[in-house]
Design a protein around this motif. Structure first.
Motif, PDB file in Angstrom:
ATOM      1  N   VAL A 177      42.272  61.362  13.794  1.00 52.24           N
ATOM      2  CA  VAL A 177      41.821  59.978  13.599  1.00 52.24           C
ATOM      3  C   VAL A 177      43.040  59.076  13.402  1.00 52.24           C
ATOM      4  O   VAL A 177      43.938  59.393  12.618  1.00 52.24           O
ATOM      5  CB  VAL A 177      40.874  59.867  12.384  1.00 52.24           C
ATOM      6  N   VAL A 178      43.058  57.974  14.136  1.00 52.90           N
ATOM      7  CA  VAL A 178      44.146  57.001  14.037  1.00 52.90           C
ATOM      8  C   VAL A 178      43.597  55.716  13.433  1.00 52.90           C
ATOM      9  O   VAL A 178      42.543  55.224  13.867  1.00 52.90           O
ATOM     10  CB  VAL A 178      44.775  56.709  15.410  1.00 52.90           C
ATOM     11  N   ILE A 179      44.277  55.196  12.446  1.00 57.94           N
ATOM     12  CA  ILE A 179      43.907  53.923  11.820  1.00 57.94           C
ATOM     13  C   ILE A 179      45.010  52.927  12.144  1.00 57.94           C
ATOM     14  O   ILE A 179      46.186  53.178  11.879  1.00 57.94           O
ATOM     15  CB  ILE A 179      43.755  54.074  10.304  1.00 57.94           C
ATOM     16  N   GLY A 180      44.642  51.810  12.754  1.00 57.72           N
ATOM     17  CA  GLY A 180      45.619  50.800  13.141  1.00 57.72           C
ATOM     18  C   GLY A 180      45.266  49.437  12.589  1.00 57.72           C
ATOM     19  O   GLY A 180      44.109  49.168  12.249  1.00 57.72           O
ATOM     20  N   ALA A 181      46.261  48.582  12.487  1.00 58.96           N
ATOM     21  CA  ALA A 181      46.043  47.221  11.994  1.00 58.96           C
ATOM     22  C   ALA A 181      46.874  46.241  12.804  1.00 58.96           C
ATOM     23  O   ALA A 181      47.951  46.567  13.301  1.00 58.96           O
ATOM     24  CB  ALA A 181      46.420  47.113  10.518  1.00 58.96           C
ATOM     25  N   ILE A 182      46.342  45.029  12.943  1.00 61.19           N
ATOM     26  CA  ILE A 182      47.069  43.915  13.543  1.00 61.19           C
ATOM     27  C   ILE A 182      46.767  42.684  12.708  1.00 61.19           C
ATOM     28  O   ILE A 182      45.634  42.513  12.233  1.00 61.19           O
ATOM     29  CB  ILE A 182      46.681  43.711  15.023  1.00 61.19           C
ATOM     30  N   VAL A 183      47.767  41.838  12.489  1.00 56.22           N
ATOM     31  CA  VAL A 183      47.575  40.702  11.597  1.00 56.22           C
ATOM     32  C   VAL A 183      48.483  39.549  11.991  1.00 56.22           C
ATOM     33  O   VAL A 183      49.620  39.753  12.424  1.00 56.22           O
ATOM     34  CB  VAL A 183      47.843  41.126  10.130  1.00 56.22           C
ATOM     35  N   ALA A 184      47.953  38.332  11.864  1.00 55.69           N
ATOM     36  CA  ALA A 184      48.746  37.114  12.023  1.00 55.69           C
ATOM     37  C   ALA A 184      48.909  36.515  10.634  1.00 55.69           C
ATOM     38  O   ALA A 184      47.927  36.112  10.007  1.00 55.69           O
ATOM     39  CB  ALA A 184      48.055  36.130  12.957  1.00 55.69           C
ATOM     40  N   VAL A 185      50.156  36.503  10.136  1.00 53.52           N
ATOM     41  CA  VAL A 185      50.431  36.115   8.753  1.00 53.52           C
ATOM     42  C   VAL A 185      50.866  34.658   8.691  1.00 53.52           C
ATOM     43  O   VAL A 185      51.923  34.282   9.191  1.00 53.52           O
ATOM     44  CB  VAL A 185      51.521  37.023   8.140  1.00 53.52           C
ATOM     45  N   ASN A 186      50.043  33.844   8.052  1.00 45.55           N
ATOM     46  CA  ASN A 186      50.252  32.401   7.989  1.00 45.55           C
ATOM     47  C   ASN A 186      49.874  31.908   6.584  1.00 45.55           C
ATOM     48  O   ASN A 186      49.137  30.952   6.419  1.00 45.55           O
ATOM     49  CB  ASN A 186      49.375  31.715   9.054  1.00 45.55           C
ATOM     50  N   SER A 187      50.372  32.599   5.583  1.00 41.72           N
ATOM     51  CA  SER A 187      49.891  32.433   4.211  1.00 41.72           C
ATOM     52  C   SER A 187      50.527  31.272   3.449  1.00 41.72           C
ATOM     53  O   SER A 187      51.670  30.892   3.695  1.00 41.72           O
ATOM     54  CB  SER A 187      50.143  33.723   3.435  1.00 41.72           C
ATOM     55  N   ALA A 188      49.785  30.764   2.470  1.00 44.27           N
ATOM     56  CA  ALA A 188      50.347  29.787   1.537  1.00 44.27           C
ATOM     57  C   ALA A 188      51.330  30.477   0.597  1.00 44.27           C
ATOM     58  O   ALA A 188      52.342  29.911   0.214  1.00 44.27           O
ATOM     59  CB  ALA A 188      49.235  29.116   0.741  1.00 44.27           C
ATOM     60  N   GLY A 189      51.024  31.718   0.226  1.00 44.13           N
ATOM     61  CA  GLY A 189      51.865  32.454  -0.697  1.00 44.13           C
ATOM     62  C   GLY A 189      53.058  33.117  -0.035  1.00 44.13           C
ATOM     63  O   GLY A 189      53.228  33.066   1.186  1.00 44.13           O
ATOM     64  N   ASP A 190      53.895  33.753  -0.862  1.00 47.15           N
ATOM     65  CA  ASP A 190      55.040  34.483  -0.326  1.00 47.15           C
ATOM     66  C   ASP A 190      54.629  35.911   0.028  1.00 47.15           C
ATOM     67  O   ASP A 190      53.561  36.385  -0.355  1.00 47.15           O
ATOM     68  CB  ASP A 190      56.231  34.448  -1.292  1.00 47.15           C
ATOM     69  N   VAL A 191      55.480  36.602   0.766  1.00 49.42           N
ATOM     70  CA  VAL A 191      55.221  37.980   1.184  1.00 49.42           C
ATOM     71  C   VAL A 191      56.217  38.902   0.503  1.00 49.42           C
ATOM     72  O   VAL A 191      57.419  38.622   0.484  1.00 49.42           O
ATOM     73  CB  VAL A 191      55.316  38.114   2.719  1.00 49.42           C
ATOM     74  N   ARG A 192      55.709  40.009  -0.056  1.00 49.99           N
ATOM     75  CA  ARG A 192      56.548  40.923  -0.824  1.00 49.99           C
ATOM     76  C   ARG A 192      56.420  42.353  -0.307  1.00 49.99           C
ATOM     77  O   ARG A 192      55.364  42.770   0.157  1.00 49.99           O
ATOM     78  CB  ARG A 192      56.169  40.879  -2.307  1.00 49.99           C
ATOM     79  N   GLU A 193      57.499  43.089  -0.424  1.00 45.19           N
ATOM     80  CA  GLU A 193      57.497  44.505  -0.088  1.00 45.19           C
ATOM     81  C   GLU A 193      56.649  45.232  -1.133  1.00 45.19           C
ATOM     82  O   GLU A 193      56.962  45.216  -2.321  1.00 45.19           O
ATOM     83  CB  GLU A 193      58.930  45.046  -0.098  1.00 45.19           C
ATOM     84  N   PRO A 194      55.536  45.866  -0.724  1.00 44.04           N
ATOM     85  CA  PRO A 194      54.622  46.444  -1.718  1.00 44.04           C
ATOM     86  C   PRO A 194      55.222  47.566  -2.553  1.00 44.04           C
ATOM     87  O   PRO A 194      54.827  47.758  -3.705  1.00 44.04           O
ATOM     88  CB  PRO A 194      53.448  46.948  -0.864  1.00 44.04           C
TER      89      PRO A 194
END
Length: 320
Positions: A174-191
């Protein structure tokens, strides 16, 4: 494996953008049909055909998803994807026609480039026509072309967002994939570390959006001028109710990378689709979908390029 959503059997992705207008759209195709669900948590969403994904409603399969810039104007791009699929006789058979089911979500990018040019039916058609099962570009492409992030200190200090993707293969195939367009008000952090990757950028320094909120900072941005939109897909058997739950759990991928997420200024949404195959517990798929979405968000930011005075992660001084 390309570490992209196209690693999932039955999924194709195509992008089309206008580099001058700085907007674009992304077509995610499921030509064999897929069971879908959706979760919308932002307070300024722009969506199409999301009601039919409710488990109590009739339609049980979708044939594509459209992610687009252009704010509500960009919803028109989904009509182009419908046209492409109809020409190939792909859709819900209603006797007199086959109707392609194409849910869509949009983000606001009218503040960059030319606000009078937005994704339309033709752009959607071209994105679908360009769809591939293989590797595709990320960053300043498709729905991520004009995406920006980190606007709680004002638009003048934002950084470049973009389109990102990631995937994970389980031992059972089973393969789980994701695609996303990031256009956020907030900042982005390394989890994994909490380090700010990109966000409000003033005088060569990255600001902390949460600290801005603690100062009772009043954002100088208008409602709906952001939004992160994405899809998680897997070659697993899902019911509509299960797909909806997976979409809900995948939102944790936003919450662990975007600070803050789901604000009054964002229209955050995630679609989840199963293309069929193994039966896997929802908690397994949902938990891993959130993890893959985290990777996709980070990929979107790290592959984006600077445009028109808006700095990208790749252009930050190495000390950052």
């Amino acid at each position: 494996m390309h570490n992209q959503i196209t690693d999932v059997p039955g999924v194709k992705v195509g992008n089309k953008e206008n580099k001058q207008a700085l907007t674009g759209c992304t077509a995610i195709l499921f030509e064999g049909g897929a069971v879908g669900g959706v979760d919308v948590r932002g307070s300024a969403p722009g969506t199409r055909e999301t009601d039919l994904l409710n488990p109590i409603n009739l339609v049980d399969k979708i044939h594509a998803i459209c992610l687009s810039g252009g704010s509500a104007f960009g919803l028109d791009a989904a009509s182009g994807i419908m046209k492409y699929l109809e020409e190939r006789e792909i859709g819900l058979d209603v006797g007199v026609a086959k109707v392609p089911i194409v849910p869509a979500a949009v983000l606001f990018d009218l503040s960059v480039g030319d606000s009078k040019l937005r994704p339309d039916k033709q752009m959607g058609y071209e994105a679908a026509k360009a769809a591939t099962k293989g590797n595709f570009a990320t960053g300043n492409v498709g729905a991520g072309c004009g995406a920006t992030i980190g606007k709680l200190a004002g638009y003048d200090f934002c950084m470049k967002g973009g389109l990102g993707s990631a995937s994970l293969r389980l031992d059972n195939g089973v393969v789980i994939g994701a695609i996303v367009a990031v256009n956020s008000a907030g900042d982005v952090r390394e989890p994994s570390t909490g380090e700010i990757v990109a966000g409000p950028y003033q005088q060569g320094k990255l600001l902390d959006s949460i600290e801005l909120l603690k100062q009772n900072y009043q954002p100088s941005i208008s409602a709906g001028s952001n939004t992160t939109i994405g899809v998680v897909a897997m070659n697993a058997e899902l019911s509509k109710a299960e797909a909806t739950k997976v979409a809900q759990m995948a939102q944790n991928g936003y919450a662990r990378t975007i600070f803050p997420a789901h604000t009054m200024f964002d229209g955050d949404a995630i679609f989840a689709v199963g293309t069929g195959g193994e039966k896997v517990p929802v908690d397994v798929i949902g938990g891993l979908a959130a993890s893959v979405m985290e990777q996709a968000v980070i990929n979107a930011v790290k592959t984006a390029e600077s445009i028109g005075g808006i700095t990208a992660y790749r252009s930050l001084p190495k000390m950052q």
